[in-house]
Design a protein around this motif. Structure first.
Motif, mmCIF file in Angstrom:
data_model
loop_
_atom_site.group_PDB
_atom_site.id
_atom_site.type_symbol
_atom_site.label_atom_id
_atom_site.label_comp_id
_atom_site.label_asym_id
_atom_site.label_seq_id
_atom_site.Cartn_x
_atom_site.Cartn_y
_atom_site.Cartn_z
ATOM 1 N N GLU A 142 -18.520 3.630 -6.860
ATOM 2 C CA GLU A 142 -19.069 2.335 -7.263
ATOM 3 C C GLU A 142 -17.975 1.297 -7.494
ATOM 4 O OE1 GLU A 142 -21.231 3.491 -10.780
ATOM 5 O OE2 GLU A 142 -21.991 5.222 -9.682
ATOM 6 N N GLY A 143 -16.731 1.753 -7.554
ATOM 7 C CA GLY A 143 -15.614 0.866 -7.865
ATOM 8 C C GLY A 143 -15.306 -0.119 -6.753
ATOM 9 N N LYS A 144 -14.684 -1.223 -7.153
ATOM 10 C CA LYS A 144 -14.297 -2.262 -6.201
ATOM 11 C C LYS A 144 -12.849 -2.651 -6.458
ATOM 12 C CE LYS A 144 -18.850 -4.420 -5.596
ATOM 13 N NZ LYS A 144 -19.461 -3.175 -5.391
ATOM 14 N N PHE A 145 -12.116 -2.770 -5.372
ATOM 15 C CA PHE A 145 -10.744 -3.258 -5.467
ATOM 16 C C PHE A 145 -10.825 -4.776 -5.515
ATOM 17 C CE2 PHE A 145 -10.268 0.927 -3.679
ATOM 18 C CZ PHE A 145 -9.156 1.417 -4.338
ATOM 19 N N THR A 146 -10.509 -5.357 -6.665
ATOM 20 C CA THR A 146 -10.659 -6.807 -6.807
ATOM 21 C C THR A 146 -9.376 -7.559 -6.494
ATOM 22 O OG1 THR A 146 -10.280 -6.612 -9.183
ATOM 23 C CG2 THR A 146 -12.572 -6.665 -8.439
ATOM 24 N N LYS A 147 -8.227 -6.909 -6.689
ATOM 25 C CA LYS A 147 -6.961 -7.572 -6.371
ATOM 26 C C LYS A 147 -5.951 -6.540 -5.896
ATOM 27 C CE LYS A 147 -7.675 -11.235 -9.664
ATOM 28 N NZ LYS A 147 -7.356 -11.850 -10.904
ATOM 29 N N ILE A 148 -5.236 -6.898 -4.846
ATOM 30 C CA ILE A 148 -4.117 -6.091 -4.368
ATOM 31 C C ILE A 148 -2.975 -7.049 -4.072
ATOM 32 C CG2 ILE A 148 -3.244 -4.553 -2.560
ATOM 33 C CD1 ILE A 148 -6.098 -3.558 -2.139
ATOM 34 N N TYR A 149 -1.879 -6.850 -4.783
ATOM 35 C CA TYR A 149 -0.687 -7.664 -4.558
ATOM 36 C C TYR A 149 0.428 -6.749 -4.081
ATOM 37 C CZ TYR A 149 -3.148 -11.074 -7.439
ATOM 38 O OH TYR A 149 -4.085 -11.935 -7.950
ATOM 39 N N ARG A 150 1.068 -7.132 -2.982
ATOM 40 C CA ARG A 150 2.182 -6.351 -2.452
ATOM 41 C C ARG A 150 3.420 -7.229 -2.351
ATOM 42 N NH1 ARG A 150 1.668 -5.359 2.709
ATOM 43 N NH2 ARG A 150 -0.288 -6.432 2.975
ATOM 44 N N ILE A 151 4.532 -6.678 -2.775
ATOM 45 C CA ILE A 151 5.828 -7.312 -2.576
ATOM 46 C C ILE A 151 6.752 -6.218 -2.064
ATOM 47 C CG2 ILE A 151 7.770 -8.520 -3.640
ATOM 48 C CD1 ILE A 151 5.782 -9.535 -5.763
ATOM 49 N N TYR A 152 7.086 -6.308 -0.807
ATOM 50 C CA TYR A 152 7.930 -5.310 -0.144
ATOM 51 C C TYR A 152 7.349 -3.916 -0.331
ATOM 52 C CZ TYR A 152 11.015 -9.305 0.222
ATOM 53 O OH TYR A 152 11.512 -10.541 0.487
#
Length: 195
Positions: A142-152
């Motif tokens: 049921e979970g949702k990925f609301t934010k994904i931030y990538r730096i290198y």
């Protein structure tokens, strides 16, 4: 001519609309797969990780006379080795978990507990998911990925299971594989609702 003009306009409109949809990158997919894979793996394997031999001199049902409660750090190392075999967590994650057990062990050495059958302070709940791990592990779908931030080679991810169950993961990419460094509760919305 009119039909041709109308067709071109329709194709351009479709192209523009399609171009504005958010494309999920391959790296984001790998990150999601690592997190969901870890949560599902832990749900299935948490009881198989041999945590029972970590605490010695302790019995939840009866008092054994003269028994001193201790943490068996060799058993902790075996537990961490088994945990690492799944391939979802980094050395940082394992070191943090090791430190949790080491802190409890140090406290028990400084303040020995004899003939005790209650919860051990610091280990009274699951060291990763807390008091009710099923509230998280049973609702992963049921979970949702609301934010994904990538730096290198680093990533921070917000994974919301419900309005109140929101979590933060940090990951590191090592040898083209994302590994979890940290997992913890995100109290952002909870704090807002308290005001």
């Amino acid at each position: 001519m009119r039909t041709l003009f109308f067709s071109i306009i329709c194709l351009l409109a479709i192209n523009i609309c399609r171009g504005q949809t958010k494309q999920v990158s391959v790296e984001d997919q790998k990150i999601k797969k690592t997190i969901v894979g870890f949560l599902n793996w832990y749900k299935v394997n948490e009881n198989k990780l041999e945590k029972t031999t970590i605490i010695t001199g302790f019995n939840t049902d009866t008092i054994k006379k003269g028994m001193i409660v201790k943490i068996n750090m060799e058993a902790v190392e075996q537990y961490l080795t088994n945990f690492n075999r799944a391939g979802y967590v980094s050395k940082t994650f394992l070191n943090n978990l090791r430190q949790t057990y080491q802190n409890v062990s140090d406290t028990l050495i400084k303040h020995p507990i004899v003939d005790y059958f209650g919860p051990i302070v610091g280990l009274e709940a699951d060291p990763i998911f807390g008091f009710e791990p099923e509230e998280i592990l049973d609702h992963v779908k049921e979970g949702k990925f609301t934010k994904i931030y990538r730096i290198y080679d680093k990533a921070i991810v917000k994974f919301d299971i419900s309005k109140f169950s929101q979590y933060i993961f940090t990951l590191t990419k090592i040898s083209n594989k994302w590994l979890i460094d940290y997992y913890g509760f995100d109290g952002t919305n909870f704090d807002k609702m308290q005001k």
